[in-house]
Scaffold this motif. Structure first.
Motif, mmCIF file in Angstrom:
data_model
loop_
_atom_site.group_PDB
_atom_site.id
_atom_site.type_symbol
_atom_site.label_atom_id
_atom_site.label_comp_id
_atom_site.label_asym_id
_atom_site.label_seq_id
_atom_site.Cartn_x
_atom_site.Cartn_y
_atom_site.Cartn_z
ATOM 1 N N LEU A 240 -7.341 6.387 -0.835
ATOM 2 C CA LEU A 240 -6.043 5.843 -0.731
ATOM 3 C C LEU A 240 -4.901 6.340 -1.847
ATOM 4 O O LEU A 240 -4.775 6.848 -3.214
ATOM 5 C CB LEU A 240 -6.893 4.175 -1.198
ATOM 6 C CG LEU A 240 -5.183 3.738 -1.078
ATOM 7 C CD1 LEU A 240 -4.449 3.108 0.462
ATOM 8 C CD2 LEU A 240 -5.449 2.369 -1.786
ATOM 9 N N ILE A 241 -4.171 7.148 -0.966
ATOM 10 C CA ILE A 241 -2.699 7.888 -1.877
ATOM 11 C C ILE A 241 -1.536 6.761 -2.486
ATOM 12 O O ILE A 241 -1.199 6.283 -1.373
ATOM 13 C CB ILE A 241 -2.548 9.027 -0.998
ATOM 14 C CG1 ILE A 241 -3.805 9.865 -0.549
ATOM 15 C CG2 ILE A 241 -1.795 9.979 -2.165
ATOM 16 C CD1 ILE A 241 -2.992 10.896 0.081
ATOM 17 N N THR A 242 -1.312 6.822 -3.201
ATOM 18 C CA THR A 242 -0.204 5.983 -3.720
ATOM 19 C C THR A 242 0.924 7.010 -3.466
ATOM 20 O O THR A 242 0.875 8.300 -4.219
ATOM 21 C CB THR A 242 -0.065 5.121 -5.039
ATOM 22 O OG1 THR A 242 -1.273 4.398 -5.037
ATOM 23 C CG2 THR A 242 0.874 4.737 -5.555
ATOM 24 N N ALA A 243 2.656 6.891 -3.400
ATOM 25 C CA ALA A 243 3.428 7.734 -2.733
ATOM 26 C C ALA A 243 3.821 7.770 -3.996
ATOM 27 O O ALA A 243 3.894 6.721 -4.835
ATOM 28 C CB ALA A 243 4.214 7.335 -1.675
ATOM 29 N N PRO A 244 4.321 8.650 -4.556
ATOM 30 C CA PRO A 244 5.063 9.157 -6.008
ATOM 31 C C PRO A 244 6.432 9.066 -5.263
ATOM 32 O O PRO A 244 6.942 8.613 -4.198
ATOM 33 C CB PRO A 244 5.118 10.617 -6.221
ATOM 34 C CG PRO A 244 4.795 11.295 -4.916
ATOM 35 C CD PRO A 244 3.705 10.059 -4.423
#
Ligand SMILES: Nc1ncnc2c1ncn2[C@@H]1O[C@H](COP(=O)(O)OP(=O)(O)OP(=O)(O)O)[C@@H](O)[C@H]1O
Ligand SMILES: [Mg+2]
Length: 282
Positions: free
Chosen positions: A148-152
């Motif tokens: 699960l990648i959190t957008a910068p």
């Protein structure tokens, strides 16, 4: 239009500079769209750009990416484009499987601007991955790897479509549309379009004025079954033919009239408009 945008229109010959001094794709602003884009970027809001073909959507996004000094990743959507094409997939090689990021995942990891061109063409399963990225969660779930990648903050999602030739079934779902700030672009005002033809098509002021006058006349035609009317792109191409020595009338016929229709009667009517505006010769 604010004074910075005015400068882009009134001084087309001046090079535009991106942050860091690199030159950036030239863009003549139509109204307040550059400021709106910057506000969306600052507020981490995704943007939906609507507008007819050849009105400057792609150029606008390229310009803004350079202006904000972010990498730009563009995906031209088609009816076979799936969520896996955007997110990534496992590739098999040399006896093992390796995960390969798709353009959406790369853009999220790099904090790039992701531009999905003609997004309504893409398969419906793509909305599953776009929705959590396009609302306040700003996350990309990768089902196949469990990541699960959190957008910068630097990541921005921009989508575009041409409302002109979409059938109703292909329109965006309200739950998708309502996640985006909407911006409508159209063909530019005559003064802006003339500046574009001078800069992009190397037209003289007289040729630019004549071509814009022609476009105005063609855009007023409503009694012909044209799917799209004369775009800024077609005018730029006509201007370039003239700059390379082709007579204006021939350039208009080749770049504009024949591009707009295949129907004999419609072509005759369009050619009549060309004759009325640019005359018989050059
Ligand atoms: N505002 C503008 N400033 C500078 N150039 C422009 C502008 N609008 C149009 N152009 C010129 O017209 C060409 C076509 O514009 P662009 O490719 O951005 O259209 P588009 O809206 O993305 O079209 P499509 O929907 O077919 O992809 C550009 O390559 C550029 O030469
Ligand atoms: Mg485009």
């Amino acid at each position: 239009m604010n004074s910075a945008e005015q400068a882009f229109v009134s001084a087309p010959a001046a090079p535009q500079r991106a942050a860091g001094g690199a030159s950036m794709p030239w863009y003549a602003a139509q109204a307040g769209e550059c400021a709106l884009f910057e506000h969306c970027y600052a507020q981490q809001l995704p943007l939906l750009i609507k507008g007819p073909t050849g009105c400057g959507k792609t150029r606008f996004v390229e310009h803004m990416a350079a202006r904000l000094a972010r990498p730009l990743i563009t995906v031209s959507c088609h009816d076979d484009l799936s969520a896996a094409d955007l997110v990534g997939r496992h590739l098999i090689g040399h006896g093992n499987t390796v995960w390969a990021d798709g353009p959406l995942t790369r853009a999220v990891r790099e904090g790039a601007i992701l531009y999905l061109d003609e997004v309504v063409e893409a398969r419906k399963d793509t909305t599953v991955v776009l929705h959590p990225l396009a609302d306040d969660r700003r996350v990309l779930p990768i089902e196949r790897t469990g990541e699960l990648i959190t957008a910068p903050p630097e990541f921005m999602l921009v989508i575009s479509y041409n409302p002109g030739y979409q059938n109703l079934l292909k329109g965006l779902k309200p739950s998708t549309r309502q996640r985006f700030i909407a911006l409508t672009l159209d063909y530019p005002e005559p003064a802006v379009e003339r500046a574009i033809l001078e800069r992009e098509g190397r037209a003289t002021p007289e040729i630019a004025a004549r071509l814009v006058q022609l476009a105005q006349a063609l855009r007023r035609l409503t009694d012909h079954d044209l799917e799209e009317t004369a775009s800024t792109r077609l005018l730029v191409m006509a201007a370039r033919l003239v700059a390379s020595g082709l007579p204006l009338r021939e350039a208009c016929r080749a770049a504009v009239v024949d591009a707009l229709s295949d129907d004999h009667d419609t072509l005759r009517a369009l050619d009549e408009v060309v004759r009325a505006v640019v005359g018989d010769g050059d």
